[in-house]
Write an enzyme that holds these catalytic residues in place. Structure first.
Site, PDB file in Angstrom:
ATOM      1  N   ARG A 123      -8.461  -3.525   9.904  1.00 51.76           N
ATOM      2  CA  ARG A 123      -7.410  -3.418   9.768  1.00 51.76           C
ATOM      3  C   ARG A 123      -6.712  -2.433  10.472  1.00 51.76           C
ATOM      4  O   ARG A 123      -6.639  -1.352   9.816  1.00 51.76           O
ATOM      5  CB  ARG A 123      -6.884  -3.537   8.139  1.00 51.76           C
ATOM      6  CG  ARG A 123      -4.923  -3.679   8.020  1.00 51.76           C
ATOM      7  CD  ARG A 123      -4.865  -3.701   6.616  1.00 51.76           C
ATOM      8  NE  ARG A 123      -3.497  -3.991   6.279  1.00 51.76           N
ATOM      9  CZ  ARG A 123      -2.566  -3.125   6.061  1.00 51.76           C
ATOM     10  NH1 ARG A 123      -3.859  -1.637   6.310  1.00 51.76           N
ATOM     11  NH2 ARG A 123      -1.749  -3.035   5.926  1.00 51.76           N
ATOM     12  N   PHE A 145      -3.177  15.531  -0.620  1.00 51.99           N
ATOM     13  CA  PHE A 145      -3.066  13.881   0.093  1.00 51.99           C
ATOM     14  C   PHE A 145      -0.852  13.821  -0.492  1.00 51.99           C
ATOM     15  O   PHE A 145      -0.252  13.140   0.153  1.00 51.99           O
ATOM     16  CB  PHE A 145      -3.851  13.271  -0.157  1.00 51.99           C
ATOM     17  CG  PHE A 145      -3.375  11.885   0.752  1.00 51.99           C
ATOM     18  CD1 PHE A 145      -3.240  12.186   1.557  1.00 51.99           C
ATOM     19  CD2 PHE A 145      -3.341  10.488   0.516  1.00 51.99           C
ATOM     20  CE1 PHE A 145      -3.092  10.876   2.815  1.00 51.99           C
ATOM     21  CE2 PHE A 145      -3.066   9.529   0.865  1.00 51.99           C
ATOM     22  CZ  PHE A 145      -2.743   9.373   2.014  1.00 51.99           C
ATOM     23  N   HIS A 183      -0.025   2.987   4.613  1.00 52.90           N
ATOM     24  CA  HIS A 183      -0.489   2.186   5.893  1.00 52.90           C
ATOM     25  C   HIS A 183       0.119   0.770   5.529  1.00 52.90           C
ATOM     26  O   HIS A 183      -0.866  -0.115   5.354  1.00 52.90           O
ATOM     27  CB  HIS A 183      -2.381   1.916   5.804  1.00 52.90           C
ATOM     28  CG  HIS A 183      -3.086   3.571   6.631  1.00 52.90           C
ATOM     29  ND1 HIS A 183      -3.330   3.770   7.779  1.00 52.90           N
ATOM     30  CD2 HIS A 183      -2.509   4.830   5.997  1.00 52.90           C
ATOM     31  CE1 HIS A 183      -3.449   4.597   8.047  1.00 52.90           C
ATOM     32  NE2 HIS A 183      -3.517   5.689   6.577  1.00 52.90           N
ATOM     33  N   ASN A 199      -8.958   6.526  11.950  1.00 51.48           N
ATOM     34  CA  ASN A 199      -7.571   6.638  11.944  1.00 51.48           C
ATOM     35  C   ASN A 199      -7.961   6.512  14.152  1.00 51.48           C
ATOM     36  O   ASN A 199      -8.622   6.945  14.545  1.00 51.48           O
ATOM     37  CB  ASN A 199      -6.066   8.018  11.849  1.00 51.48           C
ATOM     38  CG  ASN A 199      -6.171   7.521  10.858  1.00 51.48           C
ATOM     39  OD1 ASN A 199      -5.799   6.564  10.069  1.00 51.48           O
ATOM     40  ND2 ASN A 199      -5.742   9.089   9.888  1.00 51.48           N
ATOM     41  N   ARG A 229      -2.251  -2.564  -6.673  1.00 53.67           N
ATOM     42  CA  ARG A 229      -2.061  -3.272  -5.988  1.00 53.67           C
ATOM     43  C   ARG A 229      -2.713  -4.807  -6.054  1.00 53.67           C
ATOM     44  O   ARG A 229      -2.060  -5.850  -5.659  1.00 53.67           O
ATOM     45  CB  ARG A 229      -2.827  -2.414  -4.227  1.00 53.67           C
ATOM     46  CG  ARG A 229      -1.819  -2.976  -3.310  1.00 53.67           C
ATOM     47  CD  ARG A 229      -2.491  -2.605  -2.060  1.00 53.67           C
ATOM     48  NE  ARG A 229      -3.308  -2.608  -1.891  1.00 53.67           N
ATOM     49  CZ  ARG A 229      -4.078  -3.361  -1.041  1.00 53.67           C
ATOM     50  NH1 ARG A 229      -3.630  -4.412  -0.359  1.00 53.67           N
ATOM     51  NH2 ARG A 229      -5.136  -3.837  -0.831  1.00 53.67           N
ATOM     52  N   ARG A 241       0.502  -1.218  -0.029  1.00 52.08           N
ATOM     53  CA  ARG A 241      -0.351  -0.496   0.044  1.00 52.08           C
ATOM     54  C   ARG A 241       0.963   0.746   0.074  1.00 52.08           C
ATOM     55  O   ARG A 241       1.837   1.276   0.531  1.00 52.08           O
ATOM     56  CB  ARG A 241      -0.584  -0.064   1.113  1.00 52.08           C
ATOM     57  CG  ARG A 241      -2.287  -0.875   0.980  1.00 52.08           C
ATOM     58  CD  ARG A 241      -2.901  -1.331   2.334  1.00 52.08           C
ATOM     59  NE  ARG A 241      -3.352  -1.996   2.971  1.00 52.08           N
ATOM     60  CZ  ARG A 241      -3.494  -3.721   2.385  1.00 52.08           C
ATOM     61  NH1 ARG A 241      -2.992  -3.658   2.727  1.00 52.08           N
ATOM     62  NH2 ARG A 241      -4.893  -3.849   2.642  1.00 52.08           N
ATOM     63  N   HIS A 297     -12.176   1.191   1.022  1.00 45.49           N
ATOM     64  CA  HIS A 297     -12.670   2.035   0.171  1.00 45.49           C
ATOM     65  C   HIS A 297     -13.844   3.022   0.929  1.00 45.49           C
ATOM     66  O   HIS A 297     -14.892   2.829   1.432  1.00 45.49           O
ATOM     67  CB  HIS A 297     -13.240   1.506  -1.010  1.00 45.49           C
ATOM     68  CG  HIS A 297     -13.959   2.833  -1.524  1.00 45.49           C
ATOM     69  ND1 HIS A 297     -13.427   4.364  -1.984  1.00 45.49           N
ATOM     70  CD2 HIS A 297     -14.726   2.737  -2.688  1.00 45.49           C
ATOM     71  CE1 HIS A 297     -14.059   4.584  -2.556  1.00 45.49           C
ATOM     72  NE2 HIS A 297     -14.914   3.634  -3.099  1.00 45.49           N
ATOM     73  N   ARG A 350     -10.842  11.158  -1.426  1.00 45.48           N
ATOM     74  CA  ARG A 350     -10.743   9.300  -0.715  1.00 45.48           C
ATOM     75  C   ARG A 350     -11.705   8.728  -1.569  1.00 45.48           C
ATOM     76  O   ARG A 350     -11.223   7.973  -2.154  1.00 45.48           O
ATOM     77  CB  ARG A 350     -10.795   9.714   0.513  1.00 45.48           C
ATOM     78  CG  ARG A 350     -10.611  10.285   1.765  1.00 45.48           C
ATOM     79  CD  ARG A 350     -10.519  10.466   3.291  1.00 45.48           C
ATOM     80  NE  ARG A 350      -9.709   8.982   3.613  1.00 45.48           N
ATOM     81  CZ  ARG A 350     -10.025   7.959   5.021  1.00 45.48           C
ATOM     82  NH1 ARG A 350     -11.265   8.709   5.703  1.00 45.48           N
ATOM     83  NH2 ARG A 350      -9.863   6.652   5.425  1.00 45.48           N
TER      84      ARG A 350
HETATM   85 FE1  HDD Z   1      -6.515   6.676   3.553  1.00 45.82          FE
HETATM   86  C1  HDD Z   1      -5.030   3.902   3.086  1.00 45.82           C
HETATM   87  C2  HDD Z   1      -7.870   6.131   6.211  1.00 45.82           C
HETATM   88  C3  HDD Z   1      -6.924  10.160   4.208  1.00 45.82           C
HETATM   89  C4  HDD Z   1      -6.037   7.613   0.541  1.00 45.82           C
HETATM   90  N1  HDD Z   1      -6.202   5.071   4.858  1.00 45.82           N
HETATM   91  C5  HDD Z   1      -5.704   4.012   4.365  1.00 45.82           C
HETATM   92  C6  HDD Z   1      -6.188   3.667   5.474  1.00 45.82           C
HETATM   93  C7  HDD Z   1      -6.599   4.509   6.248  1.00 45.82           C
HETATM   94  C8  HDD Z   1      -6.980   5.473   5.748  1.00 45.82           C
HETATM   95  C9  HDD Z   1      -6.901   3.393   8.310  1.00 45.82           C
HETATM   96  C10 HDD Z   1      -5.295   1.730   4.879  1.00 45.82           C
HETATM   97  C11 HDD Z   1      -6.581   0.832   4.614  1.00 45.82           C
HETATM   98  C12 HDD Z   1      -5.905  -0.790   4.942  1.00 45.82           C
HETATM   99  O1  HDD Z   1      -5.846  -0.387   6.115  1.00 45.82           O
HETATM  100  O2  HDD Z   1      -5.817  -1.285   3.956  1.00 45.82           O
HETATM  101  N2  HDD Z   1      -7.202   7.558   5.491  1.00 45.82           N
HETATM  102  C13 HDD Z   1      -7.164   7.513   5.921  1.00 45.82           C
HETATM  103  C14 HDD Z   1      -7.859   8.695   7.278  1.00 45.82           C
HETATM  104  C15 HDD Z   1      -7.442   9.857   5.820  1.00 45.82           C
HETATM  105  C16 HDD Z   1      -7.311   9.211   5.098  1.00 45.82           C
HETATM  106  C17 HDD Z   1      -8.024   8.695   8.620  1.00 45.82           C
HETATM  107  C18 HDD Z   1      -8.431  10.536   6.326  1.00 45.82           C
HETATM  108  C19 HDD Z   1      -9.390  11.585   7.543  1.00 45.82           C
HETATM  109  N3  HDD Z   1      -6.042   8.890   2.349  1.00 45.82           N
HETATM  110  C20 HDD Z   1      -6.974   9.701   3.005  1.00 45.82           C
HETATM  111  C21 HDD Z   1      -6.631  10.868   2.224  1.00 45.82           C
HETATM  112  C22 HDD Z   1      -6.400  10.193   0.264  1.00 45.82           C
HETATM  113  C23 HDD Z   1      -5.908   8.555   0.963  1.00 45.82           C
HETATM  114  C24 HDD Z   1      -7.339  12.257   1.786  1.00 45.82           C
HETATM  115  C25 HDD Z   1      -6.402  10.361  -0.901  1.00 45.82           C
HETATM  116  C26 HDD Z   1      -6.945  11.450  -1.309  1.00 45.82           C
HETATM  117  N4  HDD Z   1      -5.707   6.319   1.916  1.00 45.82           N
HETATM  118  C27 HDD Z   1      -5.557   6.279   0.643  1.00 45.82           C
HETATM  119  C28 HDD Z   1      -5.185   5.438  -0.336  1.00 45.82           C
HETATM  120  C29 HDD Z   1      -4.816   4.165   0.955  1.00 45.82           C
HETATM  121  C30 HDD Z   1      -5.134   4.648   2.208  1.00 45.82           C
HETATM  122  C31 HDD Z   1      -4.105   5.813  -1.465  1.00 45.82           C
HETATM  123  C32 HDD Z   1      -3.239   3.280   0.405  1.00 45.82           C
HETATM  124  C33 HDD Z   1      -4.124   1.823   0.476  1.00 45.82           C
HETATM  125  C34 HDD Z   1      -5.584   1.788   0.786  1.00 45.82           C
HETATM  126  O3  HDD Z   1      -5.901   3.502  -0.003  1.00 45.82           O
HETATM  127  O4  HDD Z   1      -6.024   1.410   0.440  1.00 45.82           O
HETATM  128  O5  HDD Z   1      -5.921   4.637  -1.491  1.00 45.82           O
END
Ligand code: HDD
Length: 710
Positions: free
Chosen positions: A116, A165, A79, A152, A373, A76, A343, A362
């Protein structure tokens, strides 16, 4: 109806049964190729002559190697390091008034979940106990489809708009020229980002607080962060923020401890969770909601669409509505933890979005990232991601398609199949009919401009101990920044939070204090933000019992049984693995030696008596350093009879220790040092020790003895 009720209450098992269809047990089987052909030899490749070259036609060799060569998928992008666990969720009372979400209606329904937990910045193989935000993502397998609450362990975020981001993540990840540092924000690019994007101020306060180094995944809160929307049967919307509250309270490591654990046991958090579940000490989290009527949207001095803001619990109380119990470990890390795809856009009828621009960003990113992935659009078919609700649509084909879709029709509208699958305008998901009107602009609302009020609120809400930890965290994080201008800007930026804080930051990082330290205008505090008032429990804590040959068996038995009845785990630690003999010749199994255990892996330590055992411990450097570390890390330390002499040989010597009767100086116990002499009945001693274990840390030691825990 009854039948329906039955299936509902058993929802918990439905996901498990679904997974069962895909589980494979290879015990007592013959080795085969992936084509099912039995293999005769898997140690020698097929060769032309005993010492000759390998032959291309060796299909077993080629298949085995091809599969191995492709075993990894991209980690990822954030995370990357995480750990999953199964469980179920039950609502306490129907939330019908606010939402039609099915899983929030009937207290008898157990909705299966997969959670997770993760760190954000480090790679898949990085250490668990680094300073970082922790991910807390929950997939609810509901009757109406999957609902993902991707949160989070901190209720706010670094930025306000999703478009930033990639910038945030580029800045916090290891620097691109040398890929240093791993899993850490303590470097120039991150702090350069911070000082140039002051909306980060509030989140930085959280990150640098003890919340950044949790004791356990089981002991941290979870937050949905954004303002979401509940929608009821009548179509009425209510703003909602989600909270997970751990039944074990919110507890943290100390920084020195966290760093040491990263070396001694990089898997500390995942091991802790895995072991707790295996030992049926099931972690429990209550779900809380803050509810806000739409009419009240503009009643606050912050914008409810701004993800850098909390809704202070004192203003909008958290209503506890249900409980999640995590009670089953995964069978296979890759199949489940690695392949689970969360998602934020996975919602069910009754739960909707708001215009929070971070959330909106998001909503695109999560599905998109899975394509790379998980290698194509069919990741919803991977067993861990499958909903328990049926899937019927006209989406077809793509990499790794598993479903064998029958028939000719894969389009809408059709007459060949009576227009099925048919959309259901009544029960189908309908988006909330919010009125939206405006010019297309790239801009941010002025109501997002206040970056400091809540950062100050957080600072005001910390105890003196917690404040000290934050300052030390600044000294470490910004102390590692090389560029002096950035460091100076950090001081200027946090002068807007609190002048005293900024002055103290400056002191530790070799730059000038603010010319005019600012007196914060915000005087308010929010007690709910401090960890000091959290739930205290000895349940599932881990005690190290130090003993050698010649220990007192009666004491050990009494101690172990008292700990066990209080739900406290214990390990006997000795010089060597194997067994140790008591004074009366009884043999007891040793769980760990000093090579495999360290005080940082335990919540408390106790030395049992027995002259010979204690004499040996006195000459054992590792035993003393074990106790000294526990002392510096403010953990409860106990000793029985002769064991007290060992404490007198450590850092604790300056504290007056029990010399005579039980019930000594109260102040010693306040400091978490529990000792007893001249008694064979340990009832009172055990009670006091368990109470000390429950209190987690003895901060008073830090204040009074100058033992700063890092
Ligand atoms: Fe995110 C993963 C939580 C902002 C884009 N995010 C990811 C995971 C968590 C969060 C817990 C891991 C999920 C797992 O265990 O597979 N993210 C947050 C929180 C945010 C946040 C609480 C703000 C409130 N994230 C955020 C933004 C973006 C992303 C603003 C993009 C615009 N996040 C992602 C991602 C990930 C991710 C790139 C990486 C792996 C996945 O999604 O599955 O899409």
């Amino acid at each position: 109806m009854d039948h329906q009720k039955d299936t509902q209450s058993n929802l918990e098992n439905v996901k498990n049964e679904q997974l069962e269809q895909f589980r494979a047990d290879h015990k007592n089987t013959k080795l085969t190729t992936n084509q099912g052909v039995t293999v005769s030899d898997t140690e020698n490749s097929l060769k032309a002559g005993e010492r000759g070259p390998t032959i291309m036609e060796d299909f077993h060799f080629r298949e085995k190697m091809m599969h191995f060569d492709h075993e990894r998928i991209p980690e990822r992008v954030v995370h990357a390091r995480g750990f999953g666990v199964h469980g179920h969720f039950q609502v306490y009372e129907s939330m019908k008034k606010y939402t039609k979400a099915k899983f929030l209606q009937d207290p008898s329904v157990k909705t299966p979940v997969f959670v997770r937990f993760s760190t954000v910045v480090g790679s898949r193989g990085s250490a668990d106990t680094v300073r970082d935000v922790r991910g807390f993502a929950t997939k609810f397998f509901t009757e109406d489809g999957n609902y993902d609450l991707v949160g989070n362990n901190m209720p706010v975020f670094f930025i306000q708009d999703g478009i930033k981001f990639p910038d945030l993540v580029h800045a916090i990840k290891p620097e691109p020229d040398n890929e240093i540092p791993q899993a850490s924000a303590a470097h120039d690019t991150f702090w350069d980002f911070v000082v140039n994007n002051t909306e980060t101020a509030h989140m930085i306060m959280w990150l640098l607080s003890d919340r950044g180094i949790p004791r356990s995944f089981r002991m941290m809160e979870g937050f949905g962060v954004h303002t979401f929307r509940f929608v009821n049967e009548q179509g009425k919307g209510t703003f909602v923020k989600f909270h997970w509250k751990p039944k074990l309270g919110v507890h943290s490591l100390t920084w020195d401890e966290a760093q040491k654990i990263a070396g001694k046991d990089p898997d500390f958090h995942r091991r802790d969770l895995w072991d707790a579940v295996n030992q049926t000490m099931f972690p429990e989290f209550e779900l809380g909601v803050q509810l806000l009527a739409e009419e009240d949207e503009f009643k606050f001095n912050f914008d409810i669409l701004d993800a850098t803001k909390i809704w202070p619990e004192e203003l909008i109380p958290v209503k506890i509505i249900g409980k999640m119990t995590l009670d089953r470990n995964q069978d296979n890390f890759f199949a489940e933890t690695e392949q689970v795809a969360f998602h934020t856009g996975n919602v069910v009828p009754g739960i909707d979005f708001t215009n929070d621009p971070l959330l909106q960003g998001r909503l695109f990113s999560y599905q998109d990232t899975q394509l790379l992935r998980l290698g194509g659009p069919n990741f919803h078919e991977i067993p861990i991601n499958r909903p328990i609700a049926p899937i019927h649509n006209n989406q077809r084909d793509g990499f790794h398609r598993m479903t064998i879709d029958k028939g000719k029709v894969s389009y809408h509208r059709n007459s060949l199949q009576q227009n099925s699958p048919t959309p259901d305008p009544v029960n189908g998901y309908t988006h909330y009919t919010e009125k939206v009107e405006g010019y297309k602009i790239r801009n941010r609302s002025d109501s997002f401009n206040d970056h400091y009020t809540q950062a100050t609120l957080f600072w005001n809400s910390m105890s003196e101990t917690e404040k000290k930890h934050i300052i030390k965290a600044f000294h470490f994080e910004v102390g590692n920044v090389k560029n002096k201008t950035i460091k100076q800007k950090v001081v200027e930026m946090f002068n807007n939070v609190d002048g005293e804080l900024a002055t103290q930051i400056a002191q530790g990082i070799g730059v000038q204090p603010p010319a005019t330290p600012k007196q914060p205008t915000v005087k308010a505090s929010s007690p709910a933000l401090s960890q000091m008032q959290t739930i205290k429990s000895a349940q599932s804590r881990k005690v190290a019992i130090l003993a050698n040959d010649g220990f007192n068996l009666n004491e050990l038995i009494q101690l172990q049984s008292a700990l066990k009845s209080a739900g406290v785990q214990s390990d006997i630690i000795s010089k060597y693995l194997g067994t140790i003999k008591s004074t009366d010749g009884q043999e007891v199994e040793v769980n760990k030696n000093y090579a495999t255990a360290h005080s940082v892996m335990y919540d408390a330590v106790c030395v049992v008596g027995g002259q010979q055992s204690v004499n040996e411990l006195m000459n054992l450097f590792e035993a003393k350093s074990f106790i000294n570390d526990a002392f510096v890390h403010l953990k409860p330390i106990a000793a029985i009879n002769e064991g007290v002499d060992l404490l007198s040989n450590t850092e604790i010597k300056n504290i007056h220790l029990a010399t005579g009767q039980e019930g000594q100086d109260q102040s010693i116990e306040d400091k978490g040092i529990v000792t007893v002499r001249n008694t064979t009945d340990l009832t009172t001693f055990n009670e006091k020790f368990i109470q000390a274990v429950a209190s987690h840390r003895h901060w008073i030691r830090e204040e009074q003895d100058g033992k700063i825990s890092g």
